[in-house]
Design a protein around this motif. Structure first.
Motif, PDB file in Angstrom:
ATOM      1  N   HIS A  77      -0.078   8.296  -0.325  1.00  0.00           N
ATOM      2  CA  HIS A  77       0.274   9.595  -0.895  1.00  0.00           C
ATOM      3  C   HIS A  77      -0.284  10.682   0.011  1.00  0.00           C
ATOM      4  O   HIS A  77      -1.422  10.590   0.481  1.00  0.00           O
ATOM      5  N   THR A 106      -6.976   6.636   0.679  1.00  0.00           N
ATOM      6  CA  THR A 106      -7.165   5.786  -0.503  1.00  0.00           C
ATOM      7  C   THR A 106      -5.794   5.452  -1.089  1.00  0.00           C
ATOM      8  O   THR A 106      -5.366   6.044  -2.075  1.00  0.00           O
ATOM      9  N   PRO A 107      -5.070   4.534  -0.459  1.00  0.00           N
ATOM     10  CA  PRO A 107      -3.713   4.216  -0.905  1.00  0.00           C
ATOM     11  C   PRO A 107      -3.685   3.583  -2.292  1.00  0.00           C
ATOM     12  O   PRO A 107      -4.648   2.951  -2.724  1.00  0.00           O
ATOM     13  N   GLU A 108      -2.567   3.784  -2.948  1.00  0.00           N
ATOM     14  CA  GLU A 108      -2.307   3.097  -4.209  1.00  0.00           C
ATOM     15  C   GLU A 108      -1.897   1.669  -3.853  1.00  0.00           C
ATOM     16  O   GLU A 108      -1.037   1.459  -2.997  1.00  0.00           O
ATOM     17  N   ILE A 109      -2.503   0.688  -4.492  1.00  0.00           N
ATOM     18  CA  ILE A 109      -2.216  -0.710  -4.194  1.00  0.00           C
ATOM     19  C   ILE A 109      -1.400  -1.311  -5.328  1.00  0.00           C
ATOM     20  O   ILE A 109      -1.773  -1.205  -6.497  1.00  0.00           O
ATOM     21  N   ILE A 110      -0.291  -1.918  -4.978  1.00  0.00           N
ATOM     22  CA  ILE A 110       0.543  -2.621  -5.941  1.00  0.00           C
ATOM     23  C   ILE A 110       0.504  -4.096  -5.553  1.00  0.00           C
ATOM     24  O   ILE A 110       0.822  -4.444  -4.413  1.00  0.00           O
ATOM     25  N   THR A 111       0.084  -4.948  -6.480  1.00  0.00           N
ATOM     26  CA  THR A 111       0.054  -6.388  -6.200  1.00  0.00           C
ATOM     27  C   THR A 111       1.052  -7.102  -7.099  1.00  0.00           C
ATOM     28  O   THR A 111       1.441  -6.588  -8.147  1.00  0.00           O
ATOM     29  N   ALA A 127       0.867  -1.178   0.000  1.00  0.00           N
ATOM     30  CA  ALA A 127       0.000   0.000   0.000  1.00  0.00           C
ATOM     31  C   ALA A 127       0.906   1.230   0.000  1.00  0.00           C
ATOM     32  O   ALA A 127       1.708   1.410   0.917  1.00  0.00           O
ATOM     33  N   VAL A 128       0.781   2.038  -1.026  1.00  0.00           N
ATOM     34  CA  VAL A 128       1.575   3.262  -1.137  1.00  0.00           C
ATOM     35  C   VAL A 128       0.684   4.424  -0.730  1.00  0.00           C
ATOM     36  O   VAL A 128      -0.350   4.678  -1.354  1.00  0.00           O
ATOM     37  N   HIS A 180      -3.900  12.025  -0.431  1.00  0.00           N
ATOM     38  CA  HIS A 180      -5.060  11.127  -0.308  1.00  0.00           C
ATOM     39  C   HIS A 180      -4.679   9.838   0.426  1.00  0.00           C
ATOM     40  O   HIS A 180      -4.743   8.743  -0.121  1.00  0.00           O
TER      41      HIS A 180
END
Length: 106
Positions: free
Chosen positions: A75, A81-86, A72-73, A78
């Motif tokens: 920012h 609402t994290p950016e999700i990298i899978t 979970a990145v 926001h």
């Protein structure tokens, strides 16, 4: 509701949506990120409000599951609402896992 001992695992605690909501409000937070629970897609939202997120970074956990790993990145503008990298790890045999662990120890 409430927070109770996790008898299924024999350690830790479980909590419901109401307890999470109370905690987030009391601490003026928008999101609680928890880990240490293997989930198939590497991340999940256990409650419909999406105010609690589970992130599990170990893909193909213990060489036995076919789960994805996730990061979970957060920012600054926001964070709720994290950016999700899978990702999906390559498969290895039990012998390869033991060999890699042995090499790390040496």
């Amino acid at each position: 509701g409430g927070c109770t001992f996790n008898a299924r695992r024999g350690a830790g605690s479980t909590f419901g949506a109401a307890s999470a909501k109370d905690f987030l409000m009391r601490e003026s937070l928008q999101l609680l990120i928890r880990s240490h629970e293997c989930v198939p897609d590497g991340y999940s939202y256990p409650f419909p409000t999406k105010s609690v997120m589970t992130v599990f970074s170990a893909s193909n956990y213990a060489g036995r599951t076919r789960n994805k790993g996730a990061l979970a990145v957060l920012h600054y503008d926001h964070v709720a609402t994290p950016e999700i990298i899978t990702y999906t790890a390559t498969e290895v045999t039990n012998d390869e896992i033991d060999l890699k662990n042995l090499q790390l120890i040496q």
